[in-house]
Motif scaffolding. Structure first.
Motif, PDB file in Angstrom:
ATOM      1  N   UNK A   1       0.855  -1.192   0.000  1.00 44.01           N
ATOM      2  CA  UNK A   1       0.000   0.000   0.000  1.00 44.01           C
ATOM      3  C   UNK A   1       0.888   1.239   0.000  1.00 44.01           C
ATOM      4  N   UNK A   2       0.662   2.167  -0.903  1.00 42.02           N
ATOM      5  CA  UNK A   2       1.535   3.343  -0.974  1.00 42.02           C
ATOM      6  C   UNK A   2       1.431   4.188   0.293  1.00 42.02           C
ATOM      7  N   UNK A   3       2.541   4.883   0.602  1.00 39.11           N
ATOM      8  CA  UNK A   3       2.566   5.740   1.797  1.00 39.11           C
ATOM      9  C   UNK A   3       1.568   6.881   1.635  1.00 39.11           C
ATOM     10  N   UNK A   4       0.969   7.252   2.784  1.00 36.10           N
ATOM     11  CA  UNK A   4       0.008   8.357   2.756  1.00 36.10           C
ATOM     12  C   UNK A   4       0.754   9.673   2.602  1.00 36.10           C
ATOM     13  N   UNK A   5       0.229  10.519   1.797  1.00 37.36           N
ATOM     14  CA  UNK A   5       0.819  11.845   1.631  1.00 37.36           C
ATOM     15  C   UNK A   5       0.024  12.843   2.461  1.00 37.36           C
ATOM     16  N   UNK A   6       0.691  13.864   2.977  1.00 33.75           N
ATOM     17  CA  UNK A   6      -0.024  14.846   3.802  1.00 33.75           C
ATOM     18  C   UNK A   6      -1.128  15.533   3.009  1.00 33.75           C
ATOM     19  N   UNK A   7      -2.201  15.832   3.710  1.00 28.28           N
ATOM     20  CA  UNK A   7      -3.270  16.583   3.061  1.00 28.28           C
ATOM     21  C   UNK A   7      -2.747  17.955   2.674  1.00 28.28           C
ATOM     22  N   UNK A   8      -3.109  18.423   1.461  1.00 29.46           N
ATOM     23  CA  UNK A   8      -2.553  19.698   1.000  1.00 29.46           C
ATOM     24  C   UNK A   8      -2.965  20.887   1.856  1.00 29.46           C
ATOM     25  N   UNK A   9      -4.097  20.774   2.593  1.00 23.42           N
ATOM     26  CA  UNK A   9      -4.553  21.909   3.394  1.00 23.42           C
ATOM     27  C   UNK A   9      -4.022  21.859   4.823  1.00 23.42           C
ATOM     28  N   UNK A  10      -3.188  20.885   5.142  1.00 24.82           N
ATOM     29  CA  UNK A  10      -2.642  20.766   6.488  1.00 24.82           C
ATOM     30  C   UNK A  10      -1.154  21.101   6.463  1.00 24.82           C
ATOM     31  N   UNK A  11      -0.697  22.060   7.269  1.00 26.17           N
ATOM     32  CA  UNK A  11       0.731  22.392   7.280  1.00 26.17           C
ATOM     33  C   UNK A  11       1.564  21.184   7.689  1.00 26.17           C
ATOM     34  N   UNK A  12       2.767  21.126   7.164  1.00 18.99           N
ATOM     35  CA  UNK A  12       3.666  20.026   7.518  1.00 18.99           C
ATOM     36  C   UNK A  12       3.948  20.051   9.013  1.00 18.99           C
ATOM     37  N   UNK A  13       4.062  18.889   9.596  1.00 19.57           N
ATOM     38  CA  UNK A  13       4.350  18.791  11.024  1.00 19.57           C
ATOM     39  C   UNK A  13       5.839  19.037  11.249  1.00 19.57           C
ATOM     40  N   UNK A  14       6.145  20.057  12.040  1.00 14.34           N
ATOM     41  CA  UNK A  14       7.531  20.400  12.355  1.00 14.34           C
ATOM     42  C   UNK A  14       7.665  20.597  13.856  1.00 14.34           C
ATOM     43  N   UNK A  15       8.892  20.608  14.315  1.00 11.58           N
ATOM     44  CA  UNK A  15       9.129  20.848  15.731  1.00 11.58           C
ATOM     45  C   UNK A  15       8.607  22.229  16.134  1.00 11.58           C
ATOM     46  N   UNK A  16       8.835  23.221  15.285  1.00  8.57           N
ATOM     47  CA  UNK A  16       8.389  24.575  15.585  1.00  8.57           C
ATOM     48  C   UNK A  16       6.871  24.639  15.715  1.00  8.57           C
ATOM     49  N   UNK A  17       6.169  23.930  14.838  1.00  8.26           N
ATOM     50  CA  UNK A  17       4.708  23.938  14.891  1.00  8.26           C
ATOM     51  C   UNK A  17       4.211  23.226  16.146  1.00  8.26           C
ATOM     52  N   UNK A  18       4.876  22.152  16.512  1.00  7.52           N
ATOM     53  CA  UNK A  18       4.499  21.423  17.727  1.00  7.52           C
ATOM     54  C   UNK A  18       4.661  22.320  18.953  1.00  7.52           C
ATOM     55  N   UNK A  19       5.787  23.006  19.035  1.00  6.54           N
ATOM     56  CA  UNK A  19       6.054  23.866  20.193  1.00  6.54           C
ATOM     57  C   UNK A  19       5.064  25.029  20.235  1.00  6.54           C
TER      58      UNK A  19
END
Length: 468
Positions: A1-19
């Motif tokens: 099964x191919x890897x899921x790609x992030x939804x285009x309307x959701x920002x990439x998950x980063x350390x800065x965003x988590x903090x």
């Protein structure tokens, strides 16, 4: 099964965003609400996704604290240590009011982040370059931090937000029996805390200045030398032309007139500065008028004159309040002035600074009308420190303070004035006016100094400098 790609309307998950999201969660719900699951839910991801960026919850907390440190003012070594540490504390309080959860966590991490380390290094550097020894630097840092974090813990724990809530609490706990049993508590509540305009938060900058006064006593080379204070008392002044020293009082303004050959200063009182100067000029051709009021109002900064005056008064620096921006003095009330001043200079508005608004604007209008006398800004405590060779420690309203000021004036060539107090003016007002007049006489003799030299000039075009 191919890897899921992030939804285009959701920002990439980063350390800065988590903090950033963790800080927002704690701001809104408290740090107790923070969990990896709750954080993941807010970010719209699975909890396990977070561990690709942060190893555990403690690492998130450390990063959150580092983000808070990034909002503090970072002191600049080489600048006035007092002004830099003062701004650091004032901005720090504002930051901690936004992030209330952070107060107890600021120095708790065993793995401080880069912002925290850089901030601490800057504070240490600011003190070390100002001449503090390593031991004194440690004492000073601990004292300033204890004031900031201790005050915040108390402020955030108070069971009221304003005077209306405080009044309700007071009415519930202070009845006749309580008032009789605890008279000092009752007096403080009713005669101080419940007076219009009081707030616990306003005590922060007042007590901060007291702390910085104490820190000034730790520096190896007295801060006064940085402002160019003379090593000892100057010789008595010889008055060669009439000069007037002015101080504000309940009646309006009180002046001390020094004239050549006069046995003692003559005291004059008037409701406005214009009337005072005109009354004096009816009988003598006064050349220079010194006045204890800020002259030359900043646009969006603090004034060098105030900073240098504080440096010249180790142990007494709290007697110099920070001059507000011109726009802040135009505000209708203290709350509005506070908002304006913080937006322009980053400084809050102290009670004394705003209480003098009407007198400051009165003198400002007079100076801008271009009077036919030279007008000097003088700070009496700086003048007394100059004439005595060191700041006068006793408070000016105390018997010891009055005696010390009379002695300093006499040694400087200014005899006891004709009167010391009267309707609408007190002895300390008159003695301050005499000290201002002494500096005005030094100006005519070419002996006075300026803080700063050359003066600052703001958009009003008026030189901003304190003479001593």
């Amino acid at each position: 099964m191919p890897a899921r790609t992030p939804r285009p309307d959701r920002p990439a998950l980063t350390r800065e965003r988590i903090v950033s999201e963790a800080v927002a969660l704690a701001d809104g719900s408290g740090v107790a609400a923070l969990s990896m699951r709750a954080l993941a839910g807010r970010l719209g991801v699975e909890a396990m996704s977070l561990y690709h960026h942060v190893p555990h919850k403690d690492a998130v907390l450390d990063a959150m604290v580092d983000a808070v440190f990034a909002e503090f003012h970072t002191p600049v070594p080489g600048r006035s240590w007092r002004e830099e540490l003062r701004r650091r504390s004032v901005v720090g309080r504002e930051t901690l009011l936004r992030h209330r959860w952070a107060v107890g966590l600021m120095d708790s991490s065993r793995s401080p982040g880069p912002e925290a380390v850089a901030h601490h290094d800057a504070v240490l550097g600011c003190l070390r370059t100002a001449g503090f020894s390593l031991a004194a630097t440690g004492h000073a840092f601990a004292l300033v931090d204890a004031h900031l974090y201790g005050f915040m813990l108390q402020e955030l724990a108070l069971p009221f937000d304003d005077q209306a809530e405080l009044a309700v609490i007071e009415s519930e706990i202070v009845d006749e029996a309580t008032a009789a049993a605890f008279p000092h508590f009752t007096e403080f509540a009713r005669e101080h805390a419940l007076r219009p305009g009081w707030s616990f938060g306003a005590e922060f900058e007042v007590t901060l200045d007291l702390v910085l006064d104490a820190v000034a006593g730790l520096v190896d080379e007295p801060a006064a030398s940085a402002a160019g204070s003379p090593p000892g008392p100057p010789p008595p002044i010889e008055v060669t032309v009439p000069v007037l020293g002015v101080d504000g009082c309940r009646a309006g303004w009180v002046g001390a007139l020094l004239e050549p050959g006069a046995p003692r200063p003559r005291v004059v009182v008037a409701p406005t500065i214009v009337e005072l100067v005109e009354a004096v000029r009816e009988s003598t051709d006064v050349r220079v008028v010194g006045i204890d009021i800020p002259i030359g109002l900043p646009d969006s900064t603090t004034r060098q004159a105030d900073a240098l005056a504080r440096q010249a008064l180790p142990g007494k620096a709290s007697s110099v309040f920070t001059t507000l921006t011109r726009a802040a003095y135009g505000a209708e009330d203290r709350a509005a002035a506070d908002a304006v001043n913080r937006s322009l200079s980053g400084q809050g508005v102290g009670a004394q600074a705003f209480a003098l608004r009407d007198k400051i604007l009165e003198v400002d209008a007079w100076v801008r009308s271009r009077p036919t006398v030279e007008v000097l800004e003088v700070h009496p405590e700086v003048s007394f420190a100059t004439m005595a060779g060191a700041p006068l420690r006793p408070g000016k309203k105390t018997p010891d303070g009055r005696a010390a000021r009379l002695e300093a004036l006499a040694a400087a060539g200014v005899p006891r004035p004709s009167v010391l107090e009267g309707r609408g003016y007190a002895a300390d007002d008159v003695l301050d006016a005499c000290a201002v007049a002494w500096t005005a006489a030094r100006r005519t003799a070419g002996l006075s100094r300026r803080l700063p030299d050359p003066p600052e000039v703001f958009s009003d075009g008026i030189p901003a400098t304190i003479h001593a």
